[in-house]
Design an enzyme around this catalytic site. Structure first.
Site, PDB file in Angstrom:
ATOM      1  N   GLU A  53       0.819  -1.221   0.000  1.00  0.00           N
ATOM      2  CA  GLU A  53       0.000   0.000   0.000  1.00  0.00           C
ATOM      3  C   GLU A  53       0.850   1.267   0.000  1.00  0.00           C
ATOM      4  O   GLU A  53       0.386   2.336   0.392  1.00  0.00           O
ATOM      5  CB  GLU A  53      -0.940   0.016   1.214  1.00  0.00           C
ATOM      6  CG  GLU A  53      -1.957  -1.105   1.253  1.00  0.00           C
ATOM      7  CD  GLU A  53      -2.975  -1.080   0.126  1.00  0.00           C
ATOM      8  OE1 GLU A  53      -2.948  -0.144  -0.697  1.00  0.00           O
ATOM      9  OE2 GLU A  53      -3.786  -2.018   0.052  1.00  0.00           O
ATOM     10  N   HIS A  55      -2.792   2.035   8.294  1.00  0.00           N
ATOM     11  CA  HIS A  55      -3.961   1.369   7.712  1.00  0.00           C
ATOM     12  C   HIS A  55      -4.203   0.083   8.481  1.00  0.00           C
ATOM     13  O   HIS A  55      -3.263  -0.653   8.780  1.00  0.00           O
ATOM     14  CB  HIS A  55      -3.708   1.059   6.233  1.00  0.00           C
ATOM     15  CG  HIS A  55      -4.648   0.050   5.652  1.00  0.00           C
ATOM     16  ND1 HIS A  55      -6.005   0.263   5.559  1.00  0.00           N
ATOM     17  CD2 HIS A  55      -4.448  -1.194   5.147  1.00  0.00           C
ATOM     18  CE1 HIS A  55      -6.574  -0.803   5.020  1.00  0.00           C
ATOM     19  NE2 HIS A  55      -5.661  -1.710   4.769  1.00  0.00           N
ATOM     20  N   HIS A  58      -7.625  -3.016   9.566  1.00  0.00           N
ATOM     21  CA  HIS A  58      -8.958  -3.547   9.272  1.00  0.00           C
ATOM     22  C   HIS A  58      -9.812  -3.528  10.540  1.00  0.00           C
ATOM     23  O   HIS A  58     -10.359  -4.559  10.944  1.00  0.00           O
ATOM     24  CB  HIS A  58      -8.840  -4.964   8.689  1.00  0.00           C
ATOM     25  CG  HIS A  58      -7.996  -5.053   7.451  1.00  0.00           C
ATOM     26  ND1 HIS A  58      -7.505  -6.236   6.950  1.00  0.00           N
ATOM     27  CD2 HIS A  58      -7.570  -4.076   6.588  1.00  0.00           C
ATOM     28  CE1 HIS A  58      -6.807  -5.992   5.836  1.00  0.00           C
ATOM     29  NE2 HIS A  58      -6.826  -4.693   5.604  1.00  0.00           N
ATOM     30  N   GLU A  78     -16.553  11.616  23.383  1.00  0.00           N
ATOM     31  CA  GLU A  78     -15.198  12.049  23.016  1.00  0.00           C
ATOM     32  C   GLU A  78     -14.971  12.231  21.509  1.00  0.00           C
ATOM     33  O   GLU A  78     -14.028  12.910  21.118  1.00  0.00           O
ATOM     34  CB  GLU A  78     -14.179  10.998  23.492  1.00  0.00           C
ATOM     35  CG  GLU A  78     -14.156  10.787  24.970  1.00  0.00           C
ATOM     36  CD  GLU A  78     -13.326  11.841  25.683  1.00  0.00           C
ATOM     37  OE1 GLU A  78     -12.097  11.735  25.643  1.00  0.00           O
ATOM     38  OE2 GLU A  78     -13.926  12.771  26.274  1.00  0.00           O
ATOM     39  N   HIS A 112     -13.305  -2.780   3.504  1.00  0.00           N
ATOM     40  CA  HIS A 112     -11.880  -3.103   3.611  1.00  0.00           C
ATOM     41  C   HIS A 112     -11.297  -2.655   4.956  1.00  0.00           C
ATOM     42  O   HIS A 112     -10.827  -3.480   5.726  1.00  0.00           O
ATOM     43  CB  HIS A 112     -11.116  -2.467   2.427  1.00  0.00           C
ATOM     44  CG  HIS A 112      -9.662  -2.790   2.404  1.00  0.00           C
ATOM     45  ND1 HIS A 112      -8.930  -2.956   1.261  1.00  0.00           N
ATOM     46  CD2 HIS A 112      -8.777  -2.988   3.408  1.00  0.00           C
ATOM     47  CE1 HIS A 112      -7.679  -3.252   1.552  1.00  0.00           C
ATOM     48  NE2 HIS A 112      -7.558  -3.267   2.856  1.00  0.00           N
TER      49      HIS A 112
HETATM   50  O1  2HA Z   1      -1.356  -5.577   2.661  1.00  0.00           O
HETATM   51  O2  2HA Z   1      -4.083  -4.482   4.356  1.00  0.00           O
HETATM   52  O3  2HA Z   1      -4.700  -3.326   2.092  1.00  0.00           O
HETATM   53  C1  2HA Z   1      -2.349  -5.735   3.538  1.00  0.00           C
HETATM   54  C2  2HA Z   1      -3.463  -4.839   3.385  1.00  0.00           C
HETATM   55  C3  2HA Z   1      -3.785  -4.352   2.049  1.00  0.00           C
HETATM   56 ZN    ZN Z   2      -5.932  -3.624   4.063  1.00  0.00          ZN
END
Ligand code: 2HA
Ligand code: ZN
Length: 273
Positions: free
Chosen positions: A118, A141, A143, A171, A212
């Site tokens: 990414e 990033h 999930h 908050e 995602h």
């Molecule tokens: O590479 O989360 O979006 C792992 C990820 C891709």
């Molecule tokens: Zn991801």
């Protein structure tokens, strides 16, 4: 001059602690998630000779605006679960080369590993954030489970999505007064998703990738972690609220205005009624 052991560097410890926390929270299964952290040359020079380049790594996009900048990043295909056991195999320190399209590896990414897939979204987001906040250093990033779930059940409207999160914990408005952005569903790892994410990063430090995960930005690792953690907590509460039969009463817009006033933050005005 002999260098100190880089595993004792504050920035490596922060990467190890954060990836471990994210794994334990269940937000980074398998190779999910990635972090990039802009380092200052004076932080690194105690640990590394920045003139020794281990190898060159080509990039699929132009990062000319970051030439000479050094980042510690998570590796492509690497598992957050494993970072603590072997930081040098799972993390890397890279500098953007003078052509803006090559990375110079200074440490880590053993056995020909690559930086996070990414990277376009990370570097374009760094460029976007630095253009409005020169102190920005971290892009993360992951999930985050409840936020991710909400992108299936909630309207994907930035104003409505933000308002719901603001209403779920007192908050929230204080932590992200500018709100949360949302891009369309897109293929990860591409320059296109990088451009879409970075465009949103000029307005908000949180960007949802529907079905995602989430992107966050900030000046320190703690700040970004705390930002995502706060939004994710709100999404968790939303999940419980829905499971308990839905909203009977909530934080009103007047409450939100009073809160903003009390904490000296400026919420995005068009997001309040
Ligand atoms: O590479 O989360 O979006 C792992 C990820 C891709
Ligand atoms: Zn991801």
């Amino acid at each position: 001059m002999t260098k100190e052991n880089i595993l004792n560097a504050q920035f490596v410890k922060e990467m190890v602690a954060t990836t471990s926390n994210l794994y334990r929270l269940g937000w980074d299964e398998r190779n999910g998630g990635n972090i990039s952290y802009l380092l200052l040359e004076e932080e690194i020079s105690h640990y590394l000779d920045v003139n020794t380049v281990l190898r060159q790594i080509p990039m699929i996009f132009d990062a000319s605006e970051l030439v000479g900048k050094i980042f510690i990043v998570t590796g492509s295909g690497k598992y957050f679960k494993n970072v603590a056991d072997d930081p040098e195999a799972n993390l890397g320190i890279v500098r953007v080369g003078s052509d803006g399209k090559t990375l110079e590896l200074l440490w880590g990414l053993l056995n020909d590993a690559n930086p996070t897939s990414e990277l376009p979204s990370h570097f374009m987001s760094h460029i976007a954030r630095l253009s409005i906040d020169p102190e920005n250093r971290v892009i993360m990033h992951n999930h985050a489970s409840h936020l991710l779930a909400m992108t299936f059940t909630h309207e994907l409207d930035e104003r409505l999505f933000t308002r719901t999160l603001w209403q779920m914990c007192t908050e929230c408005l204080v932590v992200f007064p500018e709100g949360v952005s949302i891009i369309p569903w897109m293929v990860p790892g591409t320059t296109e998703i990088g451009e879409a994410t970075a465009a949103k990063m000029k307005e908000t430090r949180l960007v949802m990738w529907p079905q995602h995960g989430v992107y966050g930005a900030g000046n320190t690792m703690d700040e970004v972690f705390g930002l995502i953690e706060t939004a994710e907590k709100a999404a968790q509460i939303y999940t419980y609220v829905q499971a308990q039969g839905g909203i009977r009463q909530t934080i009103t817009d007047q409450n939100l205005r009073d809160l903003a006033c009390g904490f000296g933050v400026k919420p995005r005005t068009e997001y309040l009624d």
